[in-house]
Design an enzyme around this catalytic site. Structure first.
Site, PDB file in Angstrom:
ATOM      1  N   TYR A 126      48.320  34.622  75.156  1.00 42.12           N
ATOM      2  CA  TYR A 126      48.808  35.982  75.406  1.00 42.12           C
ATOM      3  C   TYR A 126      47.887  36.983  74.704  1.00 42.12           C
ATOM      4  O   TYR A 126      47.377  37.924  75.315  1.00 42.12           O
ATOM      5  CB  TYR A 126      50.256  36.097  74.909  1.00 42.12           C
ATOM      6  CG  TYR A 126      50.769  37.502  74.676  1.00 42.12           C
ATOM      7  CD1 TYR A 126      51.182  38.294  75.735  1.00 42.12           C
ATOM      8  CD2 TYR A 126      50.837  38.028  73.386  1.00 42.12           C
ATOM      9  CE1 TYR A 126      51.657  39.586  75.513  1.00 42.12           C
ATOM     10  CE2 TYR A 126      51.313  39.301  73.160  1.00 42.12           C
ATOM     11  CZ  TYR A 126      51.717  40.074  74.216  1.00 42.12           C
ATOM     12  OH  TYR A 126      52.185  41.351  73.988  1.00 42.12           O
ATOM     13  N   LYS A 153      45.326  39.890  75.948  1.00 40.28           N
ATOM     14  CA  LYS A 153      45.552  41.297  75.557  1.00 40.28           C
ATOM     15  C   LYS A 153      44.226  41.869  75.039  1.00 40.28           C
ATOM     16  O   LYS A 153      43.921  43.035  75.240  1.00 40.28           O
ATOM     17  CB  LYS A 153      46.637  41.432  74.476  1.00 40.28           C
ATOM     18  CG  LYS A 153      48.047  41.096  74.903  1.00 40.28           C
ATOM     19  CD  LYS A 153      48.604  41.939  76.019  1.00 40.28           C
ATOM     20  CE  LYS A 153      49.107  43.292  75.604  1.00 40.28           C
ATOM     21  NZ  LYS A 153      49.711  44.014  76.769  1.00 40.28           N
TER      22      LYS A 153
HETATM   23  P1  NAD Z   1      58.997  42.717  79.090  1.00 42.25           P
HETATM   24  O1  NAD Z   1      58.774  41.285  79.459  1.00 42.25           O
HETATM   25  O2  NAD Z   1      60.389  43.134  78.779  1.00 42.25           O
HETATM   26  O3  NAD Z   1      58.459  43.657  80.264  1.00 42.25           O
HETATM   27  C1  NAD Z   1      57.306  43.366  80.998  1.00 42.25           C
HETATM   28  C2  NAD Z   1      57.539  43.770  82.448  1.00 42.25           C
HETATM   29  O4  NAD Z   1      56.337  43.480  83.187  1.00 42.25           O
HETATM   30  C3  NAD Z   1      58.683  42.989  83.119  1.00 42.25           C
HETATM   31  O5  NAD Z   1      59.617  43.879  83.701  1.00 42.25           O
HETATM   32  C4  NAD Z   1      57.970  42.160  84.191  1.00 42.25           C
HETATM   33  O6  NAD Z   1      58.738  41.964  85.352  1.00 42.25           O
HETATM   34  C5  NAD Z   1      56.728  43.005  84.467  1.00 42.25           C
HETATM   35  N1  NAD Z   1      55.651  42.218  85.038  1.00 42.25           N
HETATM   36  C6  NAD Z   1      55.177  41.023  84.596  1.00 42.25           C
HETATM   37  N2  NAD Z   1      54.224  40.582  85.420  1.00 42.25           N
HETATM   38  C7  NAD Z   1      54.066  41.520  86.395  1.00 42.25           C
HETATM   39  C8  NAD Z   1      53.232  41.612  87.545  1.00 42.25           C
HETATM   40  N3  NAD Z   1      52.377  40.653  87.872  1.00 42.25           N
HETATM   41  N4  NAD Z   1      53.340  42.709  88.315  1.00 42.25           N
HETATM   42  C9  NAD Z   1      54.242  43.680  88.030  1.00 42.25           C
HETATM   43  N5  NAD Z   1      55.066  43.646  86.961  1.00 42.25           N
HETATM   44  C10 NAD Z   1      54.974  42.567  86.166  1.00 42.25           C
HETATM   45  O7  NAD Z   1      57.995  43.025  77.891  1.00 42.25           O
HETATM   46  P2  NAD Z   1      58.086  44.159  76.768  1.00 42.25           P
HETATM   47  O8  NAD Z   1      58.549  43.532  75.510  1.00 42.25           O
HETATM   48  O9  NAD Z   1      58.769  45.357  77.319  1.00 42.25           O
HETATM   49  O10 NAD Z   1      56.537  44.483  76.551  1.00 42.25           O
HETATM   50  C11 NAD Z   1      55.921  45.568  77.219  1.00 42.25           C
HETATM   51  C12 NAD Z   1      54.458  45.636  76.820  1.00 42.25           C
HETATM   52  O11 NAD Z   1      54.367  45.789  75.396  1.00 42.25           O
HETATM   53  C13 NAD Z   1      53.631  44.408  77.152  1.00 42.25           C
HETATM   54  O12 NAD Z   1      52.362  44.815  77.584  1.00 42.25           O
HETATM   55  C14 NAD Z   1      53.492  43.690  75.831  1.00 42.25           C
HETATM   56  O13 NAD Z   1      52.287  42.948  75.784  1.00 42.25           O
HETATM   57  C15 NAD Z   1      53.453  44.858  74.869  1.00 42.25           C
HETATM   58  N6  NAD Z   1      53.868  44.540  73.489  1.00 42.25           N
HETATM   59  C16 NAD Z   1      55.145  44.101  73.257  1.00 42.25           C
HETATM   60  C17 NAD Z   1      55.556  43.839  71.946  1.00 42.25           C
HETATM   61  C18 NAD Z   1      56.973  43.387  71.653  1.00 42.25           C
HETATM   62  O14 NAD Z   1      57.277  43.148  70.483  1.00 42.25           O
HETATM   63  N7  NAD Z   1      57.855  43.293  72.642  1.00 42.25           N
HETATM   64  C19 NAD Z   1      54.663  44.020  70.886  1.00 42.25           C
HETATM   65  C20 NAD Z   1      53.371  44.470  71.163  1.00 42.25           C
HETATM   66  C21 NAD Z   1      52.994  44.738  72.469  1.00 42.25           C
END
Ligand code: NAD
Length: 364
Positions: free
Chosen positions: A156, A160
């Site tokens: 992952y 990123k």
């Molecule tokens: P999440 O899994 O809740 O949301 C991700 C969304 O992306 C989902 O709704 C999913 O359906 C959609 N998705 C996945 N593949 C897809 C595709 N091929 N086409 C269209 N949509 C697609 O994740 P989150 O926790 O809300 O994270 C959001 C962002 O924040 C991500 O980029 C993640 O890397 C980043 N991030 C999250 C955290 C954390 O602690 N949650 C920390 C740092 C960075």
């Protein structure tokens, strides 16, 4: 007559420009962060499209486009007439699916860039992650100038990094794609440890672990500071970035840490959530080196036995590192360049989060 109408037409043109600059698409808008983004953007008067592979919620003010971001054909209709795109889609880190991460986070993001350029989107705000500089060793007050991890903690994170980085010779990665001459600007936001209401990961998994009786040990001395960032602060950072990203602004092509700016011992944070939901907090300390070598040994066993039985260990050296090392990040750059300041303190954030998960509370 024509001269008398002029102020009206100027006003009309101004309003059209303002409306266009408040039209955005949230890619991944059905996810945890995405939904919070959509709510805040609507509150702020934006007109919002959501692009996602699934419709995660219903809201008549939002136009949904269901599709895969790896397909430009799917993406294009959702980007028409849009000024700013927030790209916060990613497969869940827990999936550990190398091909999927590569396809969605890396090549899929290239497709997002191409699609944005094709329809004349002016700004792309990418949700990256502070983990792009974490290699399993202590990071204290880390700045964005630290190099990308040479050995990222998982696939992952590896993708990123690929998605965000400015790699010479490749023209597509998000920060490298910043191109003011052609009116296309990019910025990356690096949150860490996002938490808050409706997160399907942190609190539910913590509660499940506590219920199964596996939440007894703290790895290390329990003092290692880590950033946990309330989702509304992460949203605030993204919207500020979108608004401050202008030609000649310092944000162009840069990455920004967004945190709560209140690092807290990793185990103290988990303890607050557990106690708040009436579960027992971990009591026993296990030395970091012991936990690390145990996890290392387990991974080695899994590797050796791989051809015979398929096991996916959760107790891995990297998980141990995440729980037992210091990793907190400076958000001074975001404060300076876009006036960022957390809008919700850690105390308020923990309180609101616990309240929102009252359905998971253990009966006394
Ligand atoms: P999440 O899994 O809740 O949301 C991700 C969304 O992306 C989902 O709704 C999913 O359906 C959609 N998705 C996945 N593949 C897809 C595709 N091929 N086409 C269209 N949509 C697609 O994740 P989150 O926790 O809300 O994270 C959001 C962002 O924040 C991500 O980029 C993640 O890397 C980043 N991030 C999250 C955290 C954390 O602690 N949650 C920390 C740092 C960075």
């Amino acid at each position: 007559m024509a001269t008398r109408l002029r102020p009206v037409s100027v006003l009309f043109k101004y309003l059209t420009v303002c409306n266009a600059s408040k039209k955005c698409t949230v890619i991944g808008g059905s996810g945890f962060l995405g939904q919070h983004m959509v709510e805040r953007l609507l509150d702020k008067g934006y007109s919002v499209n959501v692009f996602d592979i699934r419709q995660g919620f219903k809201n008549e003010q939002v136009q949904f486009f269901i599709g895969d971001l790896c397909s430009k054909k799917d993406l294009l209709p959702s980007l028409q007439g849009v000024n700013v795109v927030f790209h916060c889609a990613s497969p869940a880190p827990s999936s550990d699916n190398k091909e999927l991460f590569y396809k969605v986070n890396y090549t899929g993001t290239m497709t997002v860039i191409e699609a944005c350029k094709e329809v004349g989107v002016q700004k792309l705000v990418l949700t990256s992650s502070a983990s792009v500089i974490f290699e399993g060793r202590d990071i204290k007050h880390g700045t964005e100038d630290l190099p990308y991890a040479k050995k990222p903690i998982d696939y992952y994170t590896e993708t990123k990094i690929l998605q965000e980085k400015q790699r010479m010779g490749h023209v597509q990665e998000v920060l490298k794609a910043n191109d003011p001459a052609n009116n296309f600007l990019t910025v990356a936001i690096r949150p860490h440890g996002i938490f808050g209401p409706r997160d399907p990961q942190l609190v539910p998994i913590l509660v499940e672990t506590a219920k199964s009786g596996k939440m007894k040990f703290m790895i290390g001395d329990g003092k290692n500071l880590v950033d946990f960032t309330y989702v509304e602060n992460v949203v605030h950072g993204h919207i500020l970035a979108g608004e401050h990203l202008q030609k000649d602004s310092p944000l162009c092509g840069k990455a920004y840490h967004i945190t709560n700016d209140e690092p807290i011992p990793f185990w103290a944070f988990l303890t607050r959530i557990l106690i708040g939901l009436n579960y027992d907090a971990p009591k026993y300390l296990i030395p970091y080196w012991l936990a690390y070598y145990l996890a290392f040994f387990l991974s080695f066993l899994v590797f050796i036995l791989g051809p015979l039985i398929k096991i996916k260990p959760t107790f891995t050296p990297m998980r141990v590192a995440l729980a037992g090392t210091y990793h907190y990040y400076s958000c001074e750059r975001a404060k300076k360049d876009m006036g960022y300041k957390p809008v919700v303190s850690l105390d308020q954030a923990v309180e609101r989060t616990i309240k929102s998960y009252s359905h998971l509370r253990r009966a006394s």
